[in-house]
Design a protein around this motif. Sequence first.
Motif, PDB file in Angstrom:
ATOM      1  N   ALA A 122       0.863  -1.178   0.000  1.00 35.36           N
ATOM      2  CA  ALA A 122       0.000   0.000   0.000  1.00 35.36           C
ATOM      3  C   ALA A 122       0.902   1.231   0.000  1.00 35.36           C
ATOM      4  N   TYR A 123       1.006   1.893  -1.142  1.00 35.85           N
ATOM      5  CA  TYR A 123       1.865   3.064  -1.271  1.00 35.85           C
ATOM      6  C   TYR A 123       1.104   4.312  -0.808  1.00 35.85           C
ATOM      7  N   VAL A 124       1.720   5.061   0.109  1.00 39.37           N
ATOM      8  CA  VAL A 124       1.071   6.216   0.708  1.00 39.37           C
ATOM      9  C   VAL A 124       2.043   7.388   0.783  1.00 39.37           C
ATOM     10  N   PHE A 125       1.499   8.574   1.077  1.00 42.23           N
ATOM     11  CA  PHE A 125       2.324   9.767   1.299  1.00 42.23           C
ATOM     12  C   PHE A 125       3.008   9.639   2.651  1.00 42.23           C
ATOM     13  N   SER A 126       4.343   9.568   2.651  1.00 44.91           N
ATOM     14  CA  SER A 126       5.070   9.413   3.899  1.00 44.91           C
ATOM     15  C   SER A 126       6.530   9.782   3.714  1.00 44.91           C
ATOM     16  N   VAL A 127       7.081  10.490   4.687  1.00 46.73           N
ATOM     17  CA  VAL A 127       8.500  10.830   4.723  1.00 46.73           C
ATOM     18  C   VAL A 127       8.998  10.576   6.141  1.00 46.73           C
ATOM     19  N   ASP A 128      10.285  10.828   6.375  1.00 43.80           N
ATOM     20  CA  ASP A 128      10.861  10.526   7.678  1.00 43.80           C
ATOM     21  C   ASP A 128      10.180  11.293   8.809  1.00 43.80           C
ATOM     22  N   GLY A 130       7.026  11.986   9.116  1.00 44.65           N
ATOM     23  CA  GLY A 130       5.638  11.587   9.358  1.00 44.65           C
ATOM     24  C   GLY A 130       4.953  11.165   8.075  1.00 44.65           C
ATOM     25  N   GLY A 131       3.646  10.992   8.141  1.00 51.91           N
ATOM     26  CA  GLY A 131       2.888  10.607   6.967  1.00 51.91           C
ATOM     27  C   GLY A 131       1.652   9.816   7.336  1.00 51.91           C
ATOM     28  N   VAL A 132       1.053   9.187   6.326  1.00 51.50           N
ATOM     29  CA  VAL A 132      -0.161   8.393   6.526  1.00 51.50           C
ATOM     30  C   VAL A 132       0.157   7.194   7.412  1.00 51.50           C
ATOM     31  N   THR A 133      -0.674   6.970   8.409  1.00 50.87           N
ATOM     32  CA  THR A 133      -0.513   5.830   9.303  1.00 50.87           C
ATOM     33  C   THR A 133      -1.810   5.028   9.340  1.00 50.87           C
ATOM     34  N   GLU A 146      -4.897  10.118   7.818  1.00 52.85           N
ATOM     35  CA  GLU A 146      -4.231  11.001   6.860  1.00 52.85           C
ATOM     36  C   GLU A 146      -3.271  11.957   7.563  1.00 52.85           C
ATOM     37  N   ALA A 147      -2.358  12.516   6.793  1.00 54.64           N
ATOM     38  CA  ALA A 147      -1.372  13.464   7.318  1.00 54.64           C
ATOM     39  C   ALA A 147      -1.638  14.829   6.677  1.00 54.64           C
ATOM     40  N   SER A 148      -2.800  15.407   6.973  1.00 52.95           N
ATOM     41  CA  SER A 148      -3.253  16.613   6.276  1.00 52.95           C
ATOM     42  C   SER A 148      -2.303  17.793   6.446  1.00 52.95           C
ATOM     43  N   ASP A 149      -1.901  18.080   7.689  1.00 54.25           N
ATOM     44  CA  ASP A 149      -1.015  19.219   7.921  1.00 54.25           C
ATOM     45  C   ASP A 149       0.359  19.000   7.295  1.00 54.25           C
ATOM     46  N   LEU A 150       0.848  17.761   7.351  1.00 53.76           N
ATOM     47  CA  LEU A 150       2.138  17.465   6.741  1.00 53.76           C
ATOM     48  C   LEU A 150       2.070  17.677   5.228  1.00 53.76           C
ATOM     49  N   LEU A 151       0.966  17.273   4.616  1.00 50.27           N
ATOM     50  CA  LEU A 151       0.805  17.468   3.180  1.00 50.27           C
ATOM     51  C   LEU A 151       0.720  18.958   2.851  1.00 50.27           C
ATOM     52  N   ARG A 152       0.042  19.737   3.697  1.00 53.10           N
ATOM     53  CA  ARG A 152      -0.005  21.178   3.471  1.00 53.10           C
ATOM     54  C   ARG A 152       1.386  21.785   3.588  1.00 53.10           C
ATOM     55  N   GLU A 153       2.167  21.277   4.521  1.00 49.91           N
ATOM     56  CA  GLU A 153       3.548  21.746   4.663  1.00 49.91           C
ATOM     57  C   GLU A 153       4.343  21.462   3.389  1.00 49.91           C
ATOM     58  N   PHE A 154       4.138  20.290   2.830  1.00 48.99           N
ATOM     59  CA  PHE A 154       4.791  19.912   1.575  1.00 48.99           C
ATOM     60  C   PHE A 154       4.371  20.858   0.454  1.00 48.99           C
ATOM     61  N   ARG A 155       3.078  21.122   0.348  1.00 44.20           N
ATOM     62  CA  ARG A 155       2.576  22.006  -0.707  1.00 44.20           C
ATOM     63  C   ARG A 155       3.148  23.416  -0.574  1.00 44.20           C
ATOM     64  N   PRO A 232       2.995  14.348  14.141  1.00 42.96           N
ATOM     65  CA  PRO A 232       1.927  13.374  13.920  1.00 42.96           C
ATOM     66  C   PRO A 232       2.119  12.145  14.795  1.00 42.96           C
ATOM     67  N   VAL A 233       1.032  11.528  15.157  1.00 43.68           N
ATOM     68  CA  VAL A 233       1.104  10.296  15.925  1.00 43.68           C
ATOM     69  C   VAL A 233       1.544   9.178  15.000  1.00 43.68           C
ATOM     70  N   ARG A 234       2.680   8.552  15.291  1.00 42.08           N
ATOM     71  CA  ARG A 234       3.202   7.493  14.442  1.00 42.08           C
ATOM     72  C   ARG A 234       2.684   6.155  14.920  1.00 42.08           C
ATOM     73  N   LEU A 235       1.632   5.673  14.315  1.00 38.53           N
ATOM     74  CA  LEU A 235       1.074   4.383  14.677  1.00 38.53           C
ATOM     75  C   LEU A 235       1.724   3.264  13.888  1.00 38.53           C
ATOM     76  N   SER A 236       2.432   3.615  12.837  1.00 40.95           N
ATOM     77  CA  SER A 236       3.069   2.599  12.014  1.00 40.95           C
ATOM     78  C   SER A 236       4.167   3.231  11.200  1.00 40.95           C
ATOM     79  N   ALA A 237       5.003   2.402  10.601  1.00 44.72           N
ATOM     80  CA  ALA A 237       6.146   2.898   9.841  1.00 44.72           C
ATOM     81  C   ALA A 237       6.237   2.196   8.505  1.00 44.72           C
ATOM     82  N   PRO A 238       6.001   2.904   7.404  1.00 40.90           N
ATOM     83  CA  PRO A 238       6.084   2.269   6.094  1.00 40.90           C
ATOM     84  C   PRO A 238       7.507   1.953   5.700  1.00 40.90           C
TER      85      PRO A 238
END
Length: 241
Positions: A122-128, A130-133, A146-155, A232-238
């Motif tokens: 499952a490919y998702v938006f994620s960087v070191d 934070g990201g989708v968990t 979702e990682a809405s604020d992180l994505l806004r930071e990217f934009r 972001p709360v890291r519940l998992s790590a891709p």
Amino acid sequence: MPPTVITVTTPKPPTPSAVEEGLLPASEARGKWFYTHMPRDYEFVDEKWGFLPNLCEQYAIAGVNGVREVMGPNGKVIGVDDAGLRAGLLRKGATILDPMDPSLGPWHKYVRAYNCVGGGKAYVFSVDKGGVTYSLFPGGMAVAHEASDLLREFRAWLVENGKIPPMPKPVYDFLMEMENVALQRQIKAASTNPHLGKRVEERQARIATMRAAWDWMHTTPAAPAPERTAAPVRLSAPVAA
């Protein structure tokens, strides 16, 4: 008792009980993708973020938009060639944001994968940072966060670093026209339904904030991206891909 929520840990080989062991269910599998931006696709987010470019996920699916399968020596499919898809996007004026572009700096490899039951990913938006968990529940259900604020930071980073141009004046004018049309419609509705007056006030405040954001963009030197208030709360790590 509420169901026990477990966290995704290190990847393990797929087994019938793999969901409980930390793999996403097979239904969550989704292929590789990359972001693109079209020249007129911007939006006003809020007072904090102002105007940001919208991004669109592009999937390379064989047989669609010029994407073709790549065959190995044994005649089996080993991947896809998305050159046709990219060429078509460029003809339309799109900016292609290749996840493997090193010039993206902290956003390099912004698409990463979680392992799924059965060997899919499952490919998702994620960087070191934070990201989708995901949260996994008994019975094989997975809930994405979702990682809405992180994505806004990217934009915002893409504009501040010249990867995407700032929103042009014609787009601003178009967005403001839409807001003013909506305002006039709400004023008319409130004239016979006074309880709708609150919506008129909210729309007026939004328009004023949009004007202020546009003025700030053209009177203030480039500034760093807004600081995030919480990690972001890291519940998992891709898995990096």
